[in-house]
Design an enzyme around this catalytic site. Structure first.
Site, PDB file in Angstrom:
ATOM      1  N   ASN A   9      44.409  44.007  32.213  1.00 37.00           N
ATOM      2  CA  ASN A   9      43.180  44.674  32.648  1.00 37.00           C
ATOM      3  C   ASN A   9      43.290  44.886  34.154  1.00 37.00           C
ATOM      4  O   ASN A   9      43.144  43.948  34.927  1.00 37.00           O
ATOM      5  CB  ASN A   9      41.974  43.784  32.294  1.00 37.00           C
ATOM      6  CG  ASN A   9      40.672  44.372  32.804  1.00 37.00           C
ATOM      7  OD1 ASN A   9      40.630  45.500  33.285  1.00 37.00           O
ATOM      8  ND2 ASN A   9      39.606  43.592  32.686  1.00 37.00           N
ATOM      9  N   LYS A  11      41.376  46.452  36.074  1.00 38.12           N
ATOM     10  CA  LYS A  11      40.062  46.510  36.731  1.00 38.12           C
ATOM     11  C   LYS A  11      40.020  47.698  37.701  1.00 38.12           C
ATOM     12  O   LYS A  11      40.688  48.708  37.459  1.00 38.12           O
ATOM     13  CB  LYS A  11      39.741  45.176  37.404  1.00 38.12           C
ATOM     14  CG  LYS A  11      39.886  44.009  36.405  1.00 38.12           C
ATOM     15  CD  LYS A  11      39.305  42.703  36.873  1.00 38.12           C
ATOM     16  CE  LYS A  11      39.506  41.637  35.806  1.00 38.12           C
ATOM     17  NZ  LYS A  11      38.947  40.346  36.149  1.00 38.12           N
ATOM     18  N   HIS A  95      33.263  42.888  28.754  1.00 34.71           N
ATOM     19  CA  HIS A  95      33.858  42.050  29.796  1.00 34.71           C
ATOM     20  C   HIS A  95      32.745  41.399  30.612  1.00 34.71           C
ATOM     21  O   HIS A  95      31.699  42.014  30.844  1.00 34.71           O
ATOM     22  CB  HIS A  95      34.765  42.897  30.697  1.00 34.71           C
ATOM     23  CG  HIS A  95      35.617  42.059  31.591  1.00 34.71           C
ATOM     24  ND1 HIS A  95      35.125  41.471  32.732  1.00 34.71           N
ATOM     25  CD2 HIS A  95      36.915  41.659  31.487  1.00 34.71           C
ATOM     26  CE1 HIS A  95      36.090  40.757  33.293  1.00 34.71           C
ATOM     27  NE2 HIS A  95      37.192  40.856  32.555  1.00 34.71           N
ATOM     28  N   GLU A  97      32.373  40.960  33.636  1.00 34.90           N
ATOM     29  CA  GLU A  97      31.954  41.728  34.820  1.00 34.90           C
ATOM     30  C   GLU A  97      30.983  42.846  34.421  1.00 34.90           C
ATOM     31  O   GLU A  97      30.047  43.151  35.157  1.00 34.90           O
ATOM     32  CB  GLU A  97      33.198  42.291  35.537  1.00 34.90           C
ATOM     33  CG  GLU A  97      33.943  41.178  36.272  1.00 34.90           C
ATOM     34  CD  GLU A  97      35.455  41.361  36.352  1.00 34.90           C
ATOM     35  OE1 GLU A  97      35.954  42.485  36.176  1.00 34.90           O
ATOM     36  OE2 GLU A  97      36.148  40.345  36.585  1.00 34.90           O
ATOM     37  N   GLU A 167      37.164  34.798  27.308  1.00 35.48           N
ATOM     38  CA  GLU A 167      37.382  34.702  28.754  1.00 35.48           C
ATOM     39  C   GLU A 167      36.265  33.859  29.369  1.00 35.48           C
ATOM     40  O   GLU A 167      35.182  34.404  29.675  1.00 35.48           O
ATOM     41  CB  GLU A 167      37.361  36.092  29.388  1.00 35.48           C
ATOM     42  CG  GLU A 167      38.437  37.018  28.868  1.00 35.48           C
ATOM     43  CD  GLU A 167      38.772  38.131  29.873  1.00 35.48           C
ATOM     44  OE1 GLU A 167      39.958  38.234  30.208  1.00 35.48           O
ATOM     45  OE2 GLU A 167      37.863  38.840  30.325  1.00 35.48           O
ATOM     46  N   GLY A 173      39.649  35.054  37.700  1.00 34.40           N
ATOM     47  CA  GLY A 173      39.908  35.325  39.112  1.00 34.40           C
ATOM     48  C   GLY A 173      39.744  34.116  40.012  1.00 34.40           C
ATOM     49  O   GLY A 173      39.709  34.236  41.233  1.00 34.40           O
ATOM     50  N   SER A 213      42.759  33.653  34.646  1.00 40.27           N
ATOM     51  CA  SER A 213      43.805  33.062  35.484  1.00 40.27           C
ATOM     52  C   SER A 213      45.094  32.736  34.728  1.00 40.27           C
ATOM     53  O   SER A 213      45.760  31.731  35.018  1.00 40.27           O
ATOM     54  CB  SER A 213      43.281  31.819  36.214  1.00 40.27           C
ATOM     55  OG  SER A 213      42.210  32.173  37.071  1.00 40.27           O
TER      56      SER A 213
HETATM   57  P1  13P Z   1      42.244  37.058  35.966  1.00 36.21           P
HETATM   58  O1  13P Z   1      43.493  37.015  35.137  1.00 36.21           O
HETATM   59  O2  13P Z   1      42.404  37.723  37.279  1.00 36.21           O
HETATM   60  O3  13P Z   1      41.582  35.715  36.039  1.00 36.21           O
HETATM   61  O4  13P Z   1      41.206  38.015  35.172  1.00 36.21           O
HETATM   62  C1  13P Z   1      41.015  37.824  33.809  1.00 36.21           C
HETATM   63  C2  13P Z   1      40.237  38.955  33.289  1.00 36.21           C
HETATM   64  O5  13P Z   1      39.085  39.152  33.650  1.00 36.21           O
HETATM   65  C3  13P Z   1      40.893  39.880  32.368  1.00 36.21           C
HETATM   66  O6  13P Z   1      39.983  40.738  31.760  1.00 36.21           O
END
Ligand code: 13P
Length: 250
Positions: A9, A11, A95, A97, A167, A173, A213
């Site tokens: 992803n 982003k 997601h 976010e 997740e 992150g 992560s």
């Molecule tokens: P990270 O791997 O940066 O923690 O992000 C995970 C994520 O949100 C994938 O959709």
């Protein structure tokens, strides 16, 4: 059959030239037949370019979001029909976010899921608890509610087009990964919850990815768990070397 999947992803990262660099490296170093299905999710502006560039590879393309309507006066939005028309095969929905920053509710996600399936897109449905919810021992309830209200209205036939990504928000992150045991515990719970509603056959077939992560250093241990079928990778998917190391850790 249940598949191993590693999805990147990206982003809101990578403009066109950065995307081209990353694609070139991915194409150069991906093994011809990786042990996992590989998916990348670029931004809307780069979807068609990425699809064309990857056409001679096994890598598939996902969008990071979509609108629930087919078309109409929704300035700034992109529909499932549009995504399908440019070669997109999957769409990430729910997601954290999108839920937290853009106020996407379970009810809205249920509509998006329907629109995606109607347009022949496979849904990568995200769920996961906040840190506070885990501390209060509420994480199973939270994930069950997200699944029940956003996804469980679909028919049995639709499950072949669904992948789940667990997740935990506190691991996204942050550099703090769920332990392989924590991931396994939640993945087994998700599978059990699906089994109770849709039967053990469907539950056994569904791929459940872990996200939060994931890095080359921890992927192998997490993916080795029985109910973990791969990963949804954020930060580490922006570096071809790291992403491919994760892909190749099956
Ligand atoms: P990270 O791997 O940066 O923690 O992000 C995970 C994520 O949100 C994938 O959709």
């Amino acid at each position: 059959m249940r598949k191993n999947i590693v999805a990147g992803n990206w982003k809101m990262n990578n403009d066109l030239s950065e995307t081209e660099d990353l694609l070139a490296q991915l194409k150069q170093h991906l093994e011809e037949t990786p042990d996992a299905k590989v998916i990348v999710a670029p931004s809307f502006t780069n979807l068609y370019h990425v699809f064309q560039s990857l056409a001679d590879t096994p890598i598939e393309v996902a969008a990071q979001n979509m609108h629930q309507s087919e078309n109409g006066a929704f300035t700034g939005e992109v529909s499932g029909k549009m995504l399908s028309s440019v070669g997109v095969k999957h769409v990430i929905l729910g997601h954290s976010e999108r839920r937290a920053i853009f106020n996407e509710t379970d009810a809205l996600l249920a509509e998006k899921v329907d629109a995606a399936l109607k347009n022949d897109l496979q849904v990568i449905f995200c769920c996961g608890e906040e840190l506070e919810e885990r501390k209060n021992d509420n994480h199973f309830e939270v994930v069950k509610k997200q699944l029940s209200e956003g996804l469980f209205h679909i028919s049995k036939e639709n499950w072949k087009d669904v992948v789940i990504a667990y997740e935990p928000v506190w691991a996204i992150g942050t550099g703090e990964t769920a332990s392989p045991e924590q991931a396994q515990e939640m993945h087994a719970f998700i599978r059990k919850t699906i089994s109770e509603k849709f039967g053990s056959e469907i539950a056994a077939e569904i791929s459940i990815l872990y996200g939060g992560s994931v890095k080359p250093a921890n992927a192998k241990e997490i993916f080795a768990k029985e109910d973990v079928d791969g990963g949804l990778i954020g930060g580490a998917s922006l570096k071809a070397e790291d992403f491919l190391a994760i892909v190749h850790s099956f």
